[in-house]
Scaffold this active site. Structure first.
Site, PDB file in Angstrom:
ATOM      1  CG  HIS A  23      58.687  11.961  32.136  1.00  0.00           C
ATOM      2  ND1 HIS A  23      57.805  11.634  31.136  1.00  0.00           N
ATOM      3  CD2 HIS A  23      58.969  10.785  32.774  1.00  0.00           C
ATOM      4  CE1 HIS A  23      57.547  10.347  31.171  1.00  0.00           C
ATOM      5  NE2 HIS A  23      58.235   9.796  32.159  1.00  0.00           N
ATOM      6  CG  ASP A  54      57.528  21.818  29.325  1.00  0.00           C
ATOM      7  OD1 ASP A  54      57.622  20.778  30.009  1.00  0.00           O
ATOM      8  OD2 ASP A  54      56.466  22.453  29.200  1.00  0.00           O
TER       9      ASP A  54
HETATM   10  C1  GDG Z   1      56.132  16.355  32.332  1.00  0.00           C
HETATM   11  C2  GDG Z   1      57.231  17.269  31.777  1.00  0.00           C
HETATM   12  C3  GDG Z   1      56.822  16.286  29.520  1.00  0.00           C
HETATM   13  C4  GDG Z   1      46.894  19.652  31.378  1.00  0.00           C
HETATM   14  N1  GDG Z   1      45.840  20.275  31.928  1.00  0.00           N
HETATM   15  C5  GDG Z   1      44.845  19.383  31.915  1.00  0.00           C
HETATM   16  C6  GDG Z   1      45.318  18.192  31.357  1.00  0.00           C
HETATM   17  N2  GDG Z   1      46.569  18.396  31.032  1.00  0.00           N
HETATM   18  C7  GDG Z   1      47.408  17.381  30.397  1.00  0.00           C
HETATM   19  C8  GDG Z   1      47.867  17.820  29.036  1.00  0.00           C
HETATM   20  C9  GDG Z   1      49.110  16.975  28.860  1.00  0.00           C
HETATM   21  C10 GDG Z   1      49.612  16.830  30.293  1.00  0.00           C
HETATM   22  O1  GDG Z   1      48.539  17.139  31.157  1.00  0.00           O
HETATM   23  C11 GDG Z   1      50.716  17.812  30.594  1.00  0.00           C
HETATM   24  O2  GDG Z   1      51.855  17.382  29.962  1.00  0.00           O
HETATM   25  P1  GDG Z   1      53.031  18.379  29.658  1.00  0.00           P
HETATM   26  O3  GDG Z   1      53.976  17.661  28.790  1.00  0.00           O
HETATM   27  O4  GDG Z   1      52.474  19.587  28.975  1.00  0.00           O
HETATM   28  O5  GDG Z   1      53.636  18.835  31.039  1.00  0.00           O
HETATM   29  P2  GDG Z   1      53.998  18.193  32.517  1.00  0.00           P
HETATM   30  O6  GDG Z   1      52.796  17.878  33.281  1.00  0.00           O
HETATM   31  O7  GDG Z   1      54.900  19.204  33.141  1.00  0.00           O
HETATM   32  O8  GDG Z   1      54.802  16.834  32.197  1.00  0.00           O
HETATM   33  C12 GDG Z   1      56.934  17.585  30.306  1.00  0.00           C
HETATM   34  C13 GDG Z   1      55.851  15.344  30.181  1.00  0.00           C
HETATM   35  O9  GDG Z   1      56.169  15.130  31.549  1.00  0.00           O
HETATM   36  C14 GDG Z   1      55.827  13.994  29.474  1.00  0.00           C
HETATM   37  O10 GDG Z   1      57.104  13.450  29.379  1.00  0.00           O
HETATM   38  O11 GDG Z   1      56.359  16.598  28.223  1.00  0.00           O
HETATM   39  O12 GDG Z   1      57.981  18.376  29.759  1.00  0.00           O
HETATM   40  O13 GDG Z   1      57.314  18.476  32.525  1.00  0.00           O
HETATM   41  O14 GDG Z   1      48.802  15.710  28.372  1.00  0.00           O
HETATM   42  O15 GDG Z   1      46.857  17.601  28.089  1.00  0.00           O
HETATM   43  N3  GDG Z   1      44.581  17.082  31.193  1.00  0.00           N
HETATM   44  C15 GDG Z   1      43.282  17.159  31.590  1.00  0.00           C
HETATM   45  N4  GDG Z   1      42.756  18.280  32.163  1.00  0.00           N
HETATM   46  C16 GDG Z   1      43.494  19.414  32.334  1.00  0.00           C
HETATM   47  O16 GDG Z   1      42.987  20.435  32.815  1.00  0.00           O
HETATM   48  N5  GDG Z   1      42.520  16.071  31.435  1.00  0.00           N
END
Ligand code: GDG
Length: 453
Positions: free
Chosen positions: A154, A362
């Protein structure tokens, strides 16, 4: 149809699904019905368990083990999150390396394999997720597992000049070659990883991205992860008009909303983003009292020292900016360290004029896609996106920034706030079409189709 066995470091508790969970869980839920999800329970015990606790909830079997305290410190806090995470995000200055931690990483993967084997059926397809579990296929093969085993990373992958600093790095590259299929997020990550296989491991790669290994062949490919865009859009419509959505809108008093949502992580570029917002206010006085920036940054990995450092830094920065620019009835930055329910977030995005997604690096960044999905097609907001998020490959119509330059972030917010409706619609439509087509289900399907071939 073969059963899908998903393995990830952390198995979400079934009750948390949809509330606390993020994109991965949502992306995989559909494929998981009737399947098995295996991994760490999230609980720390005296010793790492050798036998999984098994529960069946709504058609999915959850098999989890607790981690011992020493393994939690060395495998999870240590090698996974203090060595691999900074390395794979190009942050060599933050990377630590300690041999006992690397050994714990290996032994926890061995323990995962041993606890998983009794759960496996001969035709199961095993799909392993993320950097915590790179050696898992090798350990499963050593226990005689003949099933198809695939891996998805990821996070980004770095070029050979960066990966070469990791002691024992070649062992991990060789371990990746024990999978039948290895997926990464973008073509850039794929190129970096295959360059490492060629240059650091000394193994040839054929035109289809295949590497010969122990009499079998591992295939490597790029599979950009998607979101369930249509259901996220529906959720945003409903939630924007609900109690929390209205509460946010009323609290703004007509001011434009700029918003960021990230795990509190140094890869997300939050200090530069705060500084970018400061420079916006310093340079364009007309935005004073006209714009509110909401940053939601739920705490994560509190046991890793660097995460405590960044939290302190952001607390100070938010206080300083509000002290400098705030007025009796305007708080420029509203900074929230608690998680917000997923549906509520979707509604917030829909009220947001400028979505700020400026990670220093990212793998993909699902927030960027969620923000686009949540917009009103008639009056969409503008996405400001880092050039170093994997999502930039699909969301090139965003206002793109170099997240290392706070002045560029300030300029981008200014451009976004002034962007005419026609241009906003045009940019949004192109992005929406892409994320609605290349959604979570399409991602799963394309990965599993290549694995099956
Ligand atoms: C890894 C990789 C890759 C965030 N704050 C809250 C919340 N979130 C959710 C977001 C989103 C998820 O968490 C975060 O996903 P990201 O992709 O932005 O980042 P990582 O956690 O670092 O994920 C990344 C991902 O895996 C998938 O392959 O894209 O690059 O680092 O869905 O909405 N959800 C809730 N409350 C929050 O306060 N419910």
């Amino acid at each position: 149809m073969a059963r899908l066995v998903l393995v990830s470091n952390r198995v979400p508790s079934p009750q948390d699904r949809g509330v606390k969970s993020g994109g991965l869980v949502a992306a995989l839920s559909e494929a998981m019905s009737g399947g098995l999800w295996f991994g760490w329970s999230g609980q720390v015990a005296d010793r790492t368990e050798s036998k999984a606790q098994v529960r069946r909830v709504r058609g999915t079997v959850y098999a989890t083990i607790d981690l011992g305290k020493q393994d939690y410190d060395d495998y999870y806090v240590g090698f996974a999150n203090s060595t691999l995470w900074p390395l794979l995000h190009f942050r060599l200055g933050l990377m630590e390396f300690d041999r006992p931690q690397y050994e714990a990483y290996q032994s926890v993967n061995r323990a995962f394999a041993a606890a998983l084997v009794p759960q496996l059926k001969p035709d199961d397809i095993v799909w392993v997720h993320d950097y915590h579990l790179i050696p898992l296929a090798r350990e499963l093969r050593a226990l005689g597992v003949r099933n198809k085993i695939a891996f998805f990373l990821h996070v980004p992958f770095v070029p050979p000049s960066v990966f070469a600093v990791l002691p024992k790095g070649s062992e991990l590259l060789a371990a990746l070659c024990d999978y039948d299929l290895v997926g990464v997020q973008t073509v850039t990550d794929l190129r970096n990883l295959l360059d490492c296989v060629r240059e650091l491991l000394g193994r040839p790669v054929d035109d289809l991205g295949r590497v010969a290994s122990n009499g079998r062949s591992a295939r490597f490919g790029a599979f950009p992860i998607g979101i369930d865009a249509r259901s996220f859009a529906d959720m945003a419509v409903e939630s924007a008009g609900g109690a929390e959505g209205k509460r946010l809108a009323q609290s703004l008093g007509g001011r434009a909303l700029v918003m960021g949502v990230d795990r509190l992580d140094y890869s997300k570029g939050l200090p530069n983003r705060f500084e970018g917002f400061t420079r916006l206010l310093g340079r364009w006085k007309e935005w004073h009292e006209k714009v509110t920036y909401v940053q939601i940054a739920a705490r994560s990995r509190d046991d890793v020292p660097q995460y405590r450092t960044i939290r302190r830094e952001l607390d100070q920065l938010a206080g300083r900016i509000n002290g400098r620019f705030g007025t009796i009835d305007w708080v420029p930055i509203r900074y929230i360290n608690r998680p917000v329910a997923r549906g509520t977030l979707a509604g917030y995005y829909r009220h947001t004029r400028v979505g700020l997604v400026t990670p220093l690096r990212d793998g993909m960044n699902l927030v960027a896609k969620e923000y686009v999905a949540a917009q009103d097609p008639e009056d969409p907001g503008v996405l400001v996106l880092s050039r170093f998020a994997g999502a930039v490959h699909e969301l090139g119509e965003a206002v793109l920034v170099n997240p290392y330059d706070p002045d560029e972030i300030a300029e981008a917010i200014n451009v976004a706030l002034r962007m005419p409706l026609d241009e906003r619609r045009d940019r949004w439509q192109r992005m929406w079409r892409r994320i609605a087509t290349d959604d979570a289900a399409a991602w799963c399907k394309s990965f599993l189709t290549v694995l099956d071939a």
